[in-house]
Enzyme design. Structure first.
Site, PDB file in Angstrom:
ATOM      1  N   ARG A  49       0.820  -1.224   0.000  1.00 17.38           N
ATOM      2  CA  ARG A  49       0.000   0.000   0.000  1.00 17.38           C
ATOM      3  C   ARG A  49       0.855   1.278   0.000  1.00 17.38           C
ATOM      4  NH1 ARG A  49      -5.600  -0.088   1.969  1.00 17.38           N
ATOM      5  NH2 ARG A  49      -6.505  -1.952   1.067  1.00 17.38           N
ATOM      6  N   ASP A 158     -15.561  10.970   8.166  1.00 22.06           N
ATOM      7  CA  ASP A 158     -14.557   9.932   7.951  1.00 22.06           C
ATOM      8  C   ASP A 158     -13.197  10.578   8.163  1.00 22.06           C
ATOM      9  OD1 ASP A 158     -14.676   6.987   6.406  1.00 22.06           O
ATOM     10  OD2 ASP A 158     -12.719   7.974   6.249  1.00 22.06           O
TER      11      ASP A 158
HETATM   12  C1  LIG Z   1     -14.637  -0.422   5.753  1.00 22.52           C
HETATM   13  S1  LIG Z   1     -15.095   1.277   5.673  1.00 22.52           S
HETATM   14  C2  LIG Z   1     -16.734   1.203   6.325  1.00 22.52           C
HETATM   15  C3  LIG Z   1     -17.662   2.151   5.599  1.00 22.52           C
HETATM   16  C4  LIG Z   1     -19.137   2.081   6.046  1.00 22.52           C
HETATM   17  N1  LIG Z   1     -19.294   2.421   7.444  1.00 22.52           N
HETATM   18  C5  LIG Z   1     -19.700   0.714   5.784  1.00 22.52           C
HETATM   19  O1  LIG Z   1     -19.913  -0.069   6.716  1.00 22.52           O
HETATM   20  O2  LIG Z   1     -19.928   0.390   4.607  1.00 22.52           O
HETATM   21  C6  LIG Z   1     -14.145   1.924   7.061  1.00 22.52           C
HETATM   22  C7  LIG Z   1     -13.999   3.446   7.021  1.00 22.52           C
HETATM   23  O3  LIG Z   1     -13.503   3.852   8.296  1.00 22.52           O
HETATM   24  C8  LIG Z   1     -12.632   4.949   8.097  1.00 22.52           C
HETATM   25  N2  LIG Z   1     -11.771   5.084   9.281  1.00 22.52           N
HETATM   26  C9  LIG Z   1     -10.711   4.326   9.651  1.00 22.52           C
HETATM   27  N3  LIG Z   1     -10.181   4.777  10.805  1.00 22.52           N
HETATM   28  C10 LIG Z   1     -10.943   5.842  11.181  1.00 22.52           C
HETATM   29  C11 LIG Z   1     -10.901   6.730  12.285  1.00 22.52           C
HETATM   30  N4  LIG Z   1      -9.967   6.627  13.240  1.00 22.52           N
HETATM   31  N5  LIG Z   1     -11.824   7.715  12.338  1.00 22.52           N
HETATM   32  C12 LIG Z   1     -12.777   7.843  11.376  1.00 22.52           C
HETATM   33  N6  LIG Z   1     -12.863   7.035  10.295  1.00 22.52           N
HETATM   34  C13 LIG Z   1     -11.957   6.045  10.208  1.00 22.52           C
HETATM   35  C14 LIG Z   1     -11.892   4.618   6.815  1.00 22.52           C
HETATM   36  O4  LIG Z   1     -11.351   5.751   6.205  1.00 22.52           O
HETATM   37  C15 LIG Z   1     -13.009   3.934   5.992  1.00 22.52           C
HETATM   38  O5  LIG Z   1     -13.616   4.854   5.107  1.00 22.52           O
END
Ligand SMILES: C[S@@+](CC[C@H](N)C(=O)[O-])C[C@H]1O[C@@H](n2cnc3c(N)ncnc32)[C@H](O)[C@@H]1O
Length: 290
Positions: A49, A158
């Site tokens: 990555r 996010d």
């Molecule tokens: C797998 S996606 C889930 C998206 C949506 N909630 C769903 O279930 O389809 C995880 C998201 O969490 C965000 N993320 C990761 N760490 C985070 C943090 N510390 N604070 C806020 N968002 C975060 C990532 O950028 C990503 O867009």
């Protein structure tokens, strides 16, 4: 891992020098900045990555990269690193039972008070590129067609600025939009040139996107009737998950609902306040003052 997999992995990982110490430093910084935990098994994931970042910066080794992200001047690059190492997989109406529950138990319940001046507040707290909050907005409009003229807001946040920019653009591929039921797709998406579809302005008008780190400060003042925190806590350690669940408790209005991901569970002190109300669905039973 078998020998051929190890061989192909070391071949793939041979362009830039990448030591265990480099991996540990990246994992430590990611954990401190975003709460995400990487086990040792994720070394090749980190390598693949981040090589694009090393190339973009003209670095020859991960040691140079680690020096930058560990320095005071490395703030921008730390954000790039977090974006590169997070998983943004999402889908419109992912885990559809949450949207059914939300429609019946949050929107329908609050509809009478909304129509006489009350408010509905929803937080999609790891919204990725917006498919979750736009699904929430479609669920609201399905039950409250006049939602844009009522006091209804969906806050979508996010950590990843790229995701917030994509969400704000409201443009999705045909493949992404195919997960939206036909009737809703015809109602809420406008086909663009190049096979992309754009969300309708009325749908977007009740959604606000902001960058927000779940392990940082939450500047919001008001409480929420529903919080979606799905498929993000799974990347955090148990201790961090418990802290986040517990921080949600005073953010919920009485009767408010928390939706979490299919492989996540509420644990720790928040369990005293959140009762199961369906699959990976929790209702505030006993509030605490904010
Ligand atoms: C797998 S996606 C889930 C998206 C949506 N909630 C769903 O279930 O389809 C995880 C998201 O969490 C965000 N993320 C990761 N760490 C985070 C943090 N510390 N604070 C806020 N968002 C975060 C990532 O950028 C990503 O867009």
């Amino acid at each position: 891992m078998n020998a051929s997999a190890r061989a192909s992995q070391s071949e793939v990982m041979s362009s830039f020098k990448f030591t265990d110490a480099d991996f540990r430093q990246i994992a430590r910084i990611l954990n401190a900045e975003a709460g995400i935990f990487l086990s040792d098994a994720k070394a090749s994931f980190v390598y693949s990555r981040l090589t694009k970042r090393l190339r973009a910066l003209g670095f020859e080794s991960f040691q140079d990269y680690c020096s930058l992200i560990a320095s005071d001047a490395g703030g921008d690059e730390r954000r790039h690193m977090i974006a590169a190492l997070t998983t943004n997989v999402t889908r419109f109406f992912r885990e559809p039972h949450h949207f059914e529950h939300f429609g019946k138990n949050v929107v329908d319940r609050l509809a009478p008070s909304l129509r006489s001046g009350g408010r509905l507040r929803v937080w999609s707290s790891a919204c990725s590129n917006g498919q979750e909050p736009y699904s929430i907005a479609m669920s609201i409009f399905s039950r409250l067609p006049e939602a844009e003229s009522l006091n209804v807001r969906v806050l979508a946040t996010d950590i990843d600025a790229n995701m917030i920019a994509a969400a704000n653009s409201g443009e999705y591929s045909e493949d992404a939009v195919s997960a939206v039921p036909d009737e809703l797709r015809r109602k809420w998406f406008v086909q663009q040139a190049g096979g992309m579809s754009k969300v309708d302005q009325k749908l977007a008008s009740i959604v606000t996107f902001r960058e927000l780190n779940l392990i940082g400060a939450w500047p919001m003042k008001g409480k929420f009737d529903a919080i979606f925190c799905r498929n993000v806590a799974i990347y955090f350690e148990e201790k961090t998950q418990q802290q986040i669940w517990n921080r949600f408790v005073p953010m919920l209005n009485p009767g408010g609902v928390l939706y979490i991901g299919h492989s996540e569970r509420i644990s720790g002190p928040a369990s005293d306040h959140l009762v199961a109300d369906g699959v990976t669905t929790y209702r505030l039973s006993r509030g605490v003052s904010a």
